[in-house]
Design an enzyme around this catalytic site. Structure first.
Site, PDB file in Angstrom:
ATOM      1  N   PHE A 236      12.937  17.319  33.250  1.00  0.00           N
ATOM      2  CA  PHE A 236      13.906  17.389  32.169  1.00  0.00           C
ATOM      3  C   PHE A 236      14.834  18.681  32.486  1.00  0.00           C
ATOM      4  O   PHE A 236      15.399  19.092  31.424  1.00  0.00           O
ATOM      5  CB  PHE A 236      13.121  17.714  30.831  1.00  0.00           C
ATOM      6  CG  PHE A 236      12.193  16.975  30.822  1.00  0.00           C
ATOM      7  CD1 PHE A 236      12.191  15.489  30.420  1.00  0.00           C
ATOM      8  CD2 PHE A 236      10.693  17.324  30.889  1.00  0.00           C
ATOM      9  CE1 PHE A 236      10.942  15.053  30.457  1.00  0.00           C
ATOM     10  CE2 PHE A 236       9.487  16.564  30.681  1.00  0.00           C
ATOM     11  CZ  PHE A 236       9.659  15.322  30.362  1.00  0.00           C
ATOM     12  N   GLU A 699      20.053  11.933  28.200  1.00  0.00           N
ATOM     13  CA  GLU A 699      20.303  12.996  27.258  1.00  0.00           C
ATOM     14  C   GLU A 699      21.023  12.730  26.061  1.00  0.00           C
ATOM     15  O   GLU A 699      20.500  13.650  25.086  1.00  0.00           O
ATOM     16  CB  GLU A 699      21.000  14.135  28.034  1.00  0.00           C
ATOM     17  CG  GLU A 699      20.181  14.821  29.430  1.00  0.00           C
ATOM     18  CD  GLU A 699      20.999  15.413  30.304  1.00  0.00           C
ATOM     19  OE1 GLU A 699      22.102  14.750  31.041  1.00  0.00           O
ATOM     20  OE2 GLU A 699      21.104  16.772  30.411  1.00  0.00           O
TER      21      GLU A 699
HETATM   22 MO1  MOS Z   1      19.046  17.265  33.067  1.00  0.00          MO
HETATM   23  S1  MOS Z   1      18.691  19.036  31.717  1.00  0.00           S
HETATM   24  O1  MOS Z   1      20.727  17.795  33.659  1.00  0.00           O
HETATM   25  O2  MOS Z   1      17.852  17.286  34.131  1.00  0.00           O
END
Ligand code: MOS
Length: 733
Positions: A236, A699
């Site tokens: 993440f 995201e």
């Molecule tokens: Mo993501 S926060 O660019 O792994």
């Protein structure tokens, strides 16, 4: 054969994962493996005056204790410790010197024959400090914040317009420190080979980034270090930069000339990067009809004493909404903490939370439906640059999302909807993120038996990259997906940046597409050399690979079998490697969007909040895999529930230490917190963003999710809680 792209394809790596066959960084075996355990600092700032490892070394089975005093040689410049996603500043150097910069800093590595021995002996390392005064509390340091960047140009005079506005809303919102809490602990297994060649299995989102970093830190030759990360148990963003476990494990291996494994303990995961606590101020001025005059968005975020980590929290505001006046500012305040890191939709997750709560408050002030308000300041252009979007189907997100949710049945009055003893609240928010893409390489090996291997150094952090790569390769090469083997997470493979920013699917898909073009060209050449070739005179663009055939695009009866063409040409393997480049396009804005609708039920007496329904309608271009993409958005919504209601690192500022550094006391949503989540993908054809029309999905799902829930809590209770998480005490208080 129907195409795989666009279909709900199950993970090609699903079976190895659920059967436990998939190996993670801390699981790889090596002969003569030694085990490390980290000792971390118990002060937040100062220096180590003495480390006494005598007792630890006396434990049977302990091989060595490394500290800043006896560790192997490392580079002495910031350059040696930098990496491809490092922020400005001076990167942290593990076990470098006697300085302590944050509580939980690694200060010694105990290495033993067994992990249990190492862990026990680590408790016997005696450390003395000279402590200095520290500060870990952003609220007490906000006045010391300095401007790091102006995220986008101001326009008009935001302050003057605000003073003159008919309807005004101004408030401060707060997002606390939040952690990634991936299931897999940070770990590295460094396999030492005679002559000092290292194979490093590391938990990372970027094997080539770690490979260059390890070479830089230790001055090793590129050929002597191979970094692999075939499976990642969640990251993440926490694995974008190389973390200290890899430095310590390599130190151990170099020191002992032996393979070393280091797995961090759960509480040590809270000594790594995190989403920075941020104070967000939003001021919006509007006309009575709901059109906006002005938006000001300022953020004050925390960073460490040694690096300036900042992300775009603010300029989403008047990118999204039409407003003639706008001003943004991003400030940082230095604290005695490790440097923050990217965490799912960094910047936007925090900033858009504030923006979308502020828009909800403005809707209340205007007595306008929150969706209607957003329609009245809807923009078909990026308001900051004036550029049109490559595609933007946000209106359709509002429409489809509202319809599925049943938004039209909402009574706008707070506390007006009930279910038994529960107050019911409905809230909504907009989400926005970037559609990024990065230069990426791919290699394809096509065998005469119809098997294809496709490879790239990217990772699969659980997002489904293995599956996406297999789908694209199968379609482009005209072979069944079961005939495709995917290799990734190996620094020796064709180049890839870290897997982040939701750019991987678009980037690696195009790398495979341009490489498959070369394969097709070569196959066509072979087919045209066959006697009476039905493909004579055709160009590569005129043929497709499908069902094991090279066929004319316009007339599939003109076709040659791939196997026969290769056989006739005496070729048993076709190998190509190419890179996809994405030309800069300053004429367009590239973004993804969403509309999120949430229902909460709040027990009026107890203040307990449950998120009973969420609909997240997203517009993210062409979806390669509707199943894994929906999983990404669903997972993001779960994060949104955590962000809104549960998540927060709790410091004891007198020690500068996180007191809930474990996943029992750092609350995250569990199954009982997750009820009905529906994900809708709105059609969003896009011929401009890239040839395949792909935008990233990873995201966008979290952006706005916490705001939709916070707005629903207000609607249910009439109580506006602006500082996250919205816990019972704040609702009842
Ligand atoms: Mo993501 S926060 O660019 O792994």
């Amino acid at each position: 054969m129907k195409p795989y792209i666009g279909t709900p394809t199950s993970r090609v790596d699903g079976r190895v994962k659920v059967t436990g066959m998939a190996q993670y960084a801390g699981e790889f075996e090596a002969p003569d493996l030694a085990y490390g355990s980290v000792v971390t600092s118990t002060i937040a700032k100062g220096r180590i005056t003495r480390i006494d490892a005598t007792q630890a070394l006396a434990v049977e089975g302990v091989l060595d204790v490394l500290t800043h005093e006896n560790r192997p040689k490392m580079g002495a410049t910031d350059q040696a410790f930098t990496d491809e996603v490092a922020p400005a500043g001076s990167p942290f150097r593990p076990l470098y010197d006697d300085k302590v910069k944050f509580n939980g800093q690694p200060i010694a590595l105990v290495i033993a024959e067994e992990w249990e021995i190492a862990r026990f002996a680590a408790t016997l390392v005696h450390v003395e400090y000279e402590a200095e005064g520290h500060n870990t509390d952003l609220h007490t340091r906000r006045d010391k914040a300095f401007v790091v960047e102006k995220p986008d140009k101001p326009r008009g005079d935001a302050a003057k317009a605000f003073a003159a506005a008919v309807v005004r809303h101004e408030a401060e919102y707060f997002i606390p420190v939040e952690y990634h809490n991936p299931m897999e602990l940070f770990a590295a297994t460094v396999v030492w080979k005679d002559g000092g060649k290292l194979t490093v299995f590391d938990k990372t989102q970027g094997v080539q980034n770690v490979q260059r970093y390890v070479c830089g830190v230790f001055g090793l030759k590129s050929d002597d270090v191979r970094v692999m990360s075939p499976f990642v148990g969640g990251a993440f963003g926490s694995g974008l930069r190389p973390q200290y476990e890899v430095v310590l494990a390599v130190q151990g291996a170099l020191q002992l000339k032996r393979s070393v494994r280091l797995v961090l303990a759960r509480e040590q995961m809270y000594g790594l990067g995190y989403r920075p606590a941020t104070i967000e101020r939003v001021a919006i001025g509007a006309r009575a009809d709901g059109s906006l005059d002005t938006i000001t968005h300022e953020a004050i975020a925390m960073t460490s004493q040694y690096e300036e980590f900042s992300r775009n929290d603010t300029s989403w505001s008047a990118l999204l909404y039409k407003s003639p006046n706008a001003k943004y500012e991003h400030k940082l305040s230095r604290l005695d903490v490790p440097t923050p890191s990217d965490m799912r939709a960094p910047g936007a997750a925090s900033g858009v939370y504030a923006l979308e709560c502020a828009m909800d408050e403005l809707a209340v002030a205007l007595k306008l439906d929150p969706v209607e308000l957003r329609m009245r300041c809807y923009s078909d252009r990026d308001q900051n640059t004036g550029a049109p979007f490559t595609s933007k189907q946000l209106k359709e997100c509002y429409r489809k999302g509202a319809e599925l949710f049943g938004w039209s049945k909402r009574n706008s009055e707070p506390r007006s909807m009930r279910d038994g003893t529960d107050l019911v609240g409905w809230g909504m928010a907009t989400g926005v993120w970037e559609a990024l893409q990065m230069p990426t390489g791919a290699r394809i090996v096509l065998s005469g038996n119809g098997h294809a291997e496709v490879s790239c150094a990217t990772s699969d952090i659980g997002t489904g990259t293995y599956t996406v790569m297999a789908q694209v390769a199968a379609d482009m090469l005209g072979v069944p997906i079961d005939n495709v083997t995917v290799k990734l997470g190996d620094s020796t493979l064709p180049h890839s940046m870290v897997e982040g920013g939701s750019w991987t699917a678009a980037s690696v898909s195009h790398a495979i597409a341009v490489t498959a073009d070369e394969v097709r060209k070569e196959l066509l050449g072979l087919a045209q050399k066959m006697p009476k070739s039905p493909l004579a005179g055709l160009q590569a663009e005129d043929v497709v690979l499908a069902d094991g055939m090279i066929a004319a695009r316009q007339d599939s009866s003109r076709a040659v079998s791939v196997a026969e063409a290769m056989q006739h040409g005496g070729v048993d393997r076709i190998v190509h490697e190419r890179s996809a480049e994405f030309p800069e396009d300053t004429k367009h804005a590239r973004n993804t969007h969403s509309a999120i609708f949430a229902e909460v039920k709040v027990d009026e007496q107890l203040g307990v909040i449950r998120v009973t329904r969420v609909v997240n309608a997203v517009a993210v271009g062409r979806i390669i895999n509707t199943k894994t993409a929906a999983s990404q958005v669903m997972g993001s919504v779960v994060w949104g529930i955590g962000m809104a209601l549960h998540e927060e690192a709790l410091y004891d500022h007198s020690f500068g230490r996180i007191m809930n550094a474990n996943i029992a006391e750092y609350h995250v949503p569990v199954n009982a917190d997750v009820q009905d989540i529906k994900v809708i993908f709105v059609d969003e054809p896009d011929n401009i963003v890239n040839p395949l029309g792909i935008k990233g999905v990873g995201e966008i799902g979290i952006v706005g999710a916490a705001a939709a829930i916070a707005n629903a809590v207000y609607h249910a209770t009439g109580k506006r809680v602006r500082d996250l998480p919205i816990t019972i005490d704040k609702v009842l208080g």
